[in-house]
Design a protein around this motif. Structure first.
Motif, PDB file in Angstrom:
ATOM      1  N   SER A 138       6.975  -9.843  -9.386  1.00  0.00           N
ATOM      2  CA  SER A 138       6.329  -8.950 -11.037  1.00  0.00           C
ATOM      3  C   SER A 138       5.578  -7.756 -10.136  1.00  0.00           C
ATOM      4  CB  SER A 138       5.647  -9.690 -12.243  1.00  0.00           C
ATOM      5  OG  SER A 138       4.750 -10.376 -11.751  1.00  0.00           O
ATOM      6  N   VAL A 139       5.377  -6.996 -11.003  1.00  0.00           N
ATOM      7  CA  VAL A 139       4.507  -6.103 -11.059  1.00  0.00           C
ATOM      8  C   VAL A 139       3.484  -6.043 -11.984  1.00  0.00           C
ATOM      9  CG1 VAL A 139       3.905  -3.425 -10.466  1.00  0.00           C
ATOM     10  CG2 VAL A 139       5.865  -4.366  -9.578  1.00  0.00           C
ATOM     11  N   ARG A 140       2.053  -6.524 -11.595  1.00  0.00           N
ATOM     12  CA  ARG A 140       0.561  -6.150 -11.987  1.00  0.00           C
ATOM     13  C   ARG A 140       0.017  -4.770 -12.430  1.00  0.00           C
ATOM     14  NH1 ARG A 140      -2.636 -10.676 -10.676  1.00  0.00           N
ATOM     15  NH2 ARG A 140      -3.635  -9.025  -9.255  1.00  0.00           N
ATOM     16  N   GLU A 141      -0.165  -4.328 -10.579  1.00  0.00           N
ATOM     17  CA  GLU A 141      -0.937  -2.761 -10.876  1.00  0.00           C
ATOM     18  C   GLU A 141       0.490  -2.262 -10.507  1.00  0.00           C
ATOM     19  OE1 GLU A 141      -4.688  -2.747 -10.512  1.00  0.00           O
ATOM     20  OE2 GLU A 141      -5.677  -4.578 -10.628  1.00  0.00           O
ATOM     21  N   GLN A 142       0.398  -0.452 -10.427  1.00  0.00           N
ATOM     22  CA  GLN A 142       0.915   0.395  -9.932  1.00  0.00           C
ATOM     23  C   GLN A 142       0.174   1.321  -9.421  1.00  0.00           C
ATOM     24  OE1 GLN A 142       4.886   1.142 -12.029  1.00  0.00           O
ATOM     25  NE2 GLN A 142       4.029   2.742 -11.744  1.00  0.00           N
ATOM     26  N   PRO A 143      -0.036   2.201  -8.959  1.00  0.00           N
ATOM     27  CA  PRO A 143      -0.362   3.621  -8.193  1.00  0.00           C
ATOM     28  C   PRO A 143       0.390   4.658  -8.926  1.00  0.00           C
ATOM     29  CG  PRO A 143       0.343   3.663  -6.553  1.00  0.00           C
ATOM     30  CD  PRO A 143       0.917   1.861  -7.405  1.00  0.00           C
ATOM     31  N   ILE A 144      -0.441   5.710  -9.376  1.00  0.00           N
ATOM     32  CA  ILE A 144       0.621   7.134  -9.390  1.00  0.00           C
ATOM     33  C   ILE A 144       1.587   7.522  -8.652  1.00  0.00           C
ATOM     34  CG2 ILE A 144      -1.573   7.617 -11.400  1.00  0.00           C
ATOM     35  CD1 ILE A 144      -2.079  10.206  -8.193  1.00  0.00           C
ATOM     36  N   GLU A 188       0.545  -0.989   0.021  1.00  0.00           N
ATOM     37  CA  GLU A 188      -0.457   0.304   0.032  1.00  0.00           C
ATOM     38  C   GLU A 188       0.615   1.399   0.475  1.00  0.00           C
ATOM     39  OE1 GLU A 188      -3.172   0.129  -0.139  1.00  0.00           O
ATOM     40  OE2 GLU A 188      -3.266  -2.564  -0.175  1.00  0.00           O
ATOM     41  N   PHE A 189       0.504   1.998  -0.808  1.00  0.00           N
ATOM     42  CA  PHE A 189       0.972   3.773  -1.136  1.00  0.00           C
ATOM     43  C   PHE A 189       0.389   4.685  -1.081  1.00  0.00           C
ATOM     44  CE2 PHE A 189       4.566   1.258  -2.181  1.00  0.00           C
ATOM     45  CZ  PHE A 189       6.008   1.873  -3.247  1.00  0.00           C
ATOM     46  N   THR A 190       0.608   5.910  -0.427  1.00  0.00           N
ATOM     47  CA  THR A 190      -0.357   6.471  -0.153  1.00  0.00           C
ATOM     48  C   THR A 190      -1.069   7.476  -1.574  1.00  0.00           C
ATOM     49  OG1 THR A 190       1.573   8.108  -0.977  1.00  0.00           O
ATOM     50  CG2 THR A 190       1.650   8.445   1.489  1.00  0.00           C
ATOM     51  N   THR A 191      -0.666   6.680  -2.427  1.00  0.00           N
ATOM     52  CA  THR A 191      -2.104   7.136  -3.956  1.00  0.00           C
ATOM     53  C   THR A 191      -2.094   5.628  -4.515  1.00  0.00           C
ATOM     54  OG1 THR A 191       0.319   6.870  -5.353  1.00  0.00           O
ATOM     55  CG2 THR A 191      -0.365   8.397  -4.543  1.00  0.00           C
ATOM     56  N   GLY A 192      -2.420   4.398  -3.715  1.00  0.00           N
ATOM     57  CA  GLY A 192      -2.961   3.226  -4.247  1.00  0.00           C
ATOM     58  C   GLY A 192      -1.997   2.544  -3.630  1.00  0.00           C
ATOM     59  N   SER A 193      -2.198   0.874  -4.391  1.00  0.00           N
ATOM     60  CA  SER A 193      -1.384  -0.351  -4.341  1.00  0.00           C
ATOM     61  C   SER A 193      -0.893  -0.831  -5.425  1.00  0.00           C
ATOM     62  CB  SER A 193      -2.422  -1.338  -3.435  1.00  0.00           C
ATOM     63  OG  SER A 193      -3.440  -0.879  -2.681  1.00  0.00           O
ATOM     64  N   PHE A 194       0.136  -1.650  -5.212  1.00  0.00           N
ATOM     65  CA  PHE A 194       0.902  -2.222  -6.091  1.00  0.00           C
ATOM     66  C   PHE A 194       0.409  -3.845  -5.790  1.00  0.00           C
ATOM     67  CE2 PHE A 194       4.474   0.837  -5.713  1.00  0.00           C
ATOM     68  CZ  PHE A 194       4.805   1.750  -6.917  1.00  0.00           C
ATOM     69  N   VAL A 195      -0.041  -3.857  -6.981  1.00  0.00           N
ATOM     70  CA  VAL A 195      -0.209  -5.862  -7.030  1.00  0.00           C
ATOM     71  C   VAL A 195       0.516  -6.266  -6.962  1.00  0.00           C
ATOM     72  CG1 VAL A 195      -1.858  -7.160  -8.125  1.00  0.00           C
ATOM     73  CG2 VAL A 195      -2.845  -4.481  -7.277  1.00  0.00           C
ATOM     74  N   GLU A 196       1.891  -7.694  -6.346  1.00  0.00           N
ATOM     75  CA  GLU A 196       2.968  -7.787  -6.922  1.00  0.00           C
ATOM     76  C   GLU A 196       2.321  -9.262  -6.591  1.00  0.00           C
ATOM     77  OE1 GLU A 196       4.951  -4.377  -4.637  1.00  0.00           O
ATOM     78  OE2 GLU A 196       4.815  -6.041  -4.007  1.00  0.00           O
ATOM     79  N   PRO A 197       1.986 -10.166  -8.077  1.00  0.00           N
ATOM     80  CA  PRO A 197       2.164 -11.541  -7.895  1.00  0.00           C
ATOM     81  C   PRO A 197       3.140 -12.112  -7.582  1.00  0.00           C
ATOM     82  CG  PRO A 197       1.663 -10.914  -9.741  1.00  0.00           C
ATOM     83  CD  PRO A 197       2.043  -9.477  -9.531  1.00  0.00           C
ATOM     84  N   ILE A 198       3.434 -13.557  -6.521  1.00  0.00           N
ATOM     85  CA  ILE A 198       5.129 -14.128  -6.472  1.00  0.00           C
ATOM     86  C   ILE A 198       5.042 -14.587  -7.336  1.00  0.00           C
ATOM     87  CG2 ILE A 198       6.116 -15.276  -4.473  1.00  0.00           C
ATOM     88  CD1 ILE A 198       4.726 -12.370  -3.553  1.00  0.00           C
ATOM     89  N   GLU A 199       6.883 -14.624  -8.021  1.00  0.00           N
ATOM     90  CA  GLU A 199       6.958 -15.334  -9.220  1.00  0.00           C
ATOM     91  C   GLU A 199       9.005 -16.027  -8.048  1.00  0.00           C
ATOM     92  OE1 GLU A 199       9.135 -12.827 -11.457  1.00  0.00           O
ATOM     93  OE2 GLU A 199       6.513 -12.835 -12.911  1.00  0.00           O
ATOM     94  N   ILE A 200       9.042 -15.882  -7.490  1.00  0.00           N
ATOM     95  CA  ILE A 200       9.486 -17.134  -6.388  1.00  0.00           C
ATOM     96  C   ILE A 200       9.799 -17.000  -4.811  1.00  0.00           C
ATOM     97  CG2 ILE A 200      11.893 -17.505  -5.779  1.00  0.00           C
ATOM     98  CD1 ILE A 200      13.115 -16.403  -8.688  1.00  0.00           C
ATOM     99  N   TRP A 201       9.275 -17.860  -4.794  1.00  0.00           N
ATOM    100  CA  TRP A 201       9.115 -18.007  -3.332  1.00  0.00           C
ATOM    101  C   TRP A 201       9.814 -18.998  -2.189  1.00  0.00           C
ATOM    102  CZ3 TRP A 201       5.482 -15.525  -0.020  1.00  0.00           C
ATOM    103  CH2 TRP A 201       4.497 -16.525   1.221  1.00  0.00           C
TER     104      TRP A 201
END
Length: 319
Positions: A232-238, A210-223
């Motif tokens: 990776s980054v699927r969505e990012q806020p402004i 969570e950022f002050t302008t929205g959410s980074f949506v980050e699917p896990i590729e290596i656990w």
């Protein structure tokens, strides 16, 4: 009616500053709002034109000194920046970051205008016409021909944490709310992280930072617990909010100017209850020239990394 030399000077100042400011703001608005382009033409030729136009117009009636010309260019730059901020064409933070680079070209333009004014009035008109006609054409050409400058950039930040690897891992995957920032950069409107959570576990889980302008949506590729978490980054806020118009975010096209591709946290055990935590971000931006804007983007990303890593360190060591 004959105009006195004093009045003539004030008329020259008003016309030089007013006309040039309107012309420059129009060029910037055309690039940013119409072409949606933050290119090299915008940050080099436009400030160069500001110096040329303000100085040559100011010296239209009679040649002025280089010192006087530089002063008029500076006032013109201030007025143009004020108009950009007031009418929400650009935010304060963007203007402040661009100013050092643009100022170099403004004073180069001032020197050119200073030389031109010593010749004849016809040269002034030619320069004015050239700038207003050629620069928009170059902006369009740059927008159409150069989609992106440079490749992916890697930024890595690290910190040593005095806690077990497992404890650090738990706080990397999900950490509680971060206290309000004290860093000056985050008081300018730049987005900063506030908390994170994860849905699921293992590869395929989704992390929300969570950022002050929205959410980074980050699917896990290596656990690779408790060694490596890569996503990776699927969505990012402004990336920022404008400061004058607090309820107005930057336009949606800002998403394509700063793009985060992926990130990771790597944990390396240094000793008993001593862990090296590295945060890495891979990104690119479409703001030119990259060689200048990379300085700012890396500083901001390091600041974001430090905010997160310092918080993880505090939570882990106090667990």
């Amino acid at each position: 009616m004959q105009v006195s030399e004093s009045n003539q000077k004030w008329i020259a100042i008003g016309v030089a500053i007013g006309t040039t400011s309107i012309a420059i703001v129009s060029l910037i608005a055309f690039s940013v709002n119409v072409l949606q382009e933050y290119g090299a033409v915008l940050f080099t030729l436009v400030p160069l034109a500001l110096g040329v136009l303000s100085t040559s117009i100011y010296g239209y009636f009679r040649p002025r000194s280089l010192k006087e010309s530089a002063r008029i260019s500076f006032y013109t730059l201030l007025l143009a920046c004020g108009i950009l901020i007031l009418f929400n064409i650009e935010g304060i933070v963007c203007v402040l970051m661009a100013a050092p680079f643009a100022a170099v070209f403004v004073f180069m333009g001032t020197w050119i205008g200073y030389k031109v004014q010593k010749r004849d009035k016809g040269q002034v008109i030619k320069f004015f016409s050239f700038n207003l006609l050629v620069i928009p054409i170059l902006m369009v050409a740059e927008s159409e021909c150069f989609e992106r400058e440079g490749g992916e950039i890697e930024v890595k930040t690290s910190i040593v944490i005095n806690a077990s690897k497992e404890t650090v891992w738990d706080n990397v995957v999900k950490f509680p709310d971060i206290p309000a920032p004290t860093e000056w950069i985050f008081k300018t409107g730049i987005a900063y992280p506030t908390s994170s959570e994860i849905i699921g576990s293992g590869k395929g889980a989704v992390r929300y930072c969570e950022f002050t302008t929205g959410s980074f949506v980050e699917p896990i590729e290596i656990w690779d617990e408790p060694n490596l978490l890569q996503f990776s980054v699927r969505e990012q806020p402004i990336p920022l909010r404008r400061m004058i118009h607090e309820k107005t975010n930057v336009p949606g096209n800002m998403y394509k100017y700063f793009v985060s591709n992926k990130g990771q946290f790597r944990l390396t055990e240094l000793g008993k209850n001593e862990v090296l935590l590295e945060g890495t971000t891979w990104y690119y931006h479409k703001i030119k020239p990259v060689v200048y804007w990379k300085i700012w983007s890396e500083y901001i990303i390091h600041s974001i990394h430090n905010r997160v890593l310092t918080h993880i360190k505090a939570v882990s060591e106090n667990a």
